[in-house]
Scaffold this motif. Structure first.
Motif, PDB file in Angstrom:
ATOM      1  N   GLU A  90      23.024 -29.645  11.334  1.00 22.91           N
ATOM      2  CA  GLU A  90      24.224 -30.029  12.082  1.00 22.91           C
ATOM      3  C   GLU A  90      25.004 -28.823  12.583  1.00 22.91           C
ATOM      4  OE1 GLU A  90      23.387 -31.129   9.120  1.00 22.91           O
ATOM      5  OE2 GLU A  90      23.432 -33.321   9.039  1.00 22.91           O
ATOM      6  N   MET A  91      24.739 -27.637  11.995  1.00 20.38           N
ATOM      7  CA  MET A  91      25.469 -26.434  12.391  1.00 20.38           C
ATOM      8  C   MET A  91      24.963 -25.860  13.708  1.00 20.38           C
ATOM      9  SD  MET A  91      27.824 -25.718  10.138  1.00 20.38           S
ATOM     10  CE  MET A  91      28.158 -23.956  10.152  1.00 20.38           C
ATOM     11  N   ASP A 141      25.007 -27.106  16.738  1.00 22.14           N
ATOM     12  CA  ASP A 141      25.882 -27.345  17.881  1.00 22.14           C
ATOM     13  C   ASP A 141      27.365 -27.346  17.551  1.00 22.14           C
ATOM     14  OD1 ASP A 141      23.720 -27.740  19.738  1.00 22.14           O
ATOM     15  OD2 ASP A 141      23.380 -29.685  18.753  1.00 22.14           O
ATOM     16  N   ALA A 142      27.720 -27.322  16.271  1.00 21.21           N
ATOM     17  CA  ALA A 142      29.136 -27.366  15.917  1.00 21.21           C
ATOM     18  C   ALA A 142      29.322 -26.822  14.505  1.00 21.21           C
ATOM     19  CB  ALA A 142      29.669 -28.794  16.011  1.00 21.21           C
ATOM     20  N   ASN A 143      30.555 -26.474  14.189  1.00 19.40           N
ATOM     21  CA  ASN A 143      30.874 -25.980  12.848  1.00 19.40           C
ATOM     22  C   ASN A 143      31.064 -27.182  11.931  1.00 19.40           C
ATOM     23  OD1 ASN A 143      31.521 -24.354  10.708  1.00 19.40           O
ATOM     24  ND2 ASN A 143      33.642 -24.023  11.362  1.00 19.40           N
ATOM     25  N   HIS A 144      29.960 -27.708  11.402  1.00 18.16           N
ATOM     26  CA  HIS A 144      29.972 -28.953  10.639  1.00 18.16           C
ATOM     27  C   HIS A 144      30.531 -28.727   9.236  1.00 18.16           C
ATOM     28  CE1 HIS A 144      28.656 -33.019   9.670  1.00 18.16           C
ATOM     29  NE2 HIS A 144      28.187 -32.545   8.524  1.00 18.16           N
ATOM     30  N   ASP A 145      31.303 -29.685   8.755  1.00 20.28           N
ATOM     31  CA  ASP A 145      31.897 -29.627   7.420  1.00 20.28           C
ATOM     32  C   ASP A 145      30.976 -30.370   6.450  1.00 20.28           C
ATOM     33  OD1 ASP A 145      33.389 -29.637   5.133  1.00 20.28           O
ATOM     34  OD2 ASP A 145      35.259 -30.286   6.109  1.00 20.28           O
TER      35      ASP A 145
END
Length: 221
Positions: free
Chosen positions: A209-210, A212-216
């Motif tokens: 998930e990282m 395309d975005a800074n996933h939590d």
């Protein structure tokens, strides 16, 4: 290992470059570079100033640029240090060219990771397009150099051409790259197989998930 440069005639070099000075754009950039260092520490600016000088020479010759002796002398005088101190820097780092190079300086990494992944095929492609190690092609377009590690081992084999890295090369993709440059076509730096950064071939296998975005991920702990 980088090949020893073939130095041009000193008389011709001094006749062409003896009057070297910063142009207007370089003078402003040199002022900004010097401002980064305390008074009396101007010697610390030698590396970026040599790079600046090489780029100015490159712009004037429509090549990747090099450092004629009078240009090195100019940089030494600019920071008020002996010429030899600056020459030592210029000869230590392979990012500085001590002899004329072509419009495209093709630096092929031959260190172990690249060798194991096919750097011999990359060199073969260069050879079959008329490039010879340590030489510039007759049309002045390409200079070929074999160098040591350029720091892209995960995406080996690779070459650096001017300021860009081209990675995950094969014989065919290297040939296509050289042909595109020779034809004046746009090329895409980075992995030539679509790899993102240094992810595994086929895409990331962890924390996907990282991409395309800074996933939590904290809710999974």
């Amino acid at each position: 290992m980088a090949d020893a440069p073939i130095l041009p005639d000193e008389g011709e070099v001094r006749a062409r470059w003896g009057g070297f000075a910063w142009n207007e754009d370089s003078a402003e950039k040199a002022r900004v570079i010097l401002a980064r260092y305390p008074k009396g520490r101007e010697q610390s600016a030698v590396l970026p100033l040599l790079d600046l000088a090489q780029r100015q020479v490159g712009a004037e010759t429509q090549t990747q640029g090099w450092l004629p002796v009078p240009v090195i002398e100019y940089v030494a005088a600019f920071v008020n240090v002996p010429y030899m101190r600056v020459y030592e820097v210029a000869t230590f780092y392979t990012m500085y060219n001590l002899a004329p190079v072509g419009r495209y300086h093709v630096q092929v990494c031959g260190t172990t990771p690249c060798m194991l992944r096919g750097s011999d095929d990359v060199l073969a492609a260069c050879k079959n397009k008329g490039l010879v190690k340590g030489r510039t092609t007759p049309d002045g377009l390409f200079t070929l150099t074999e160098v040591e590690c350029l720091g892209a081992c995960a995406n080996a084999p690779m070459v650096q051409i001017n300021d860009d890295n081209f990675e995950d090369l094969t014989y065919d993709s290297t040939t296509a790259l050289l042909e595109a440059l020779a034809a004046g076509e746009a090329v895409t730096p980075g992995s030539q197989i679509g790899r993102r950064a240094s992810c595994p071939e086929g895409g990331p296998t962890s924390l996907p998930e990282m991409v395309d975005a800074n996933h939590d991920y904290r809710d999974r702990w």
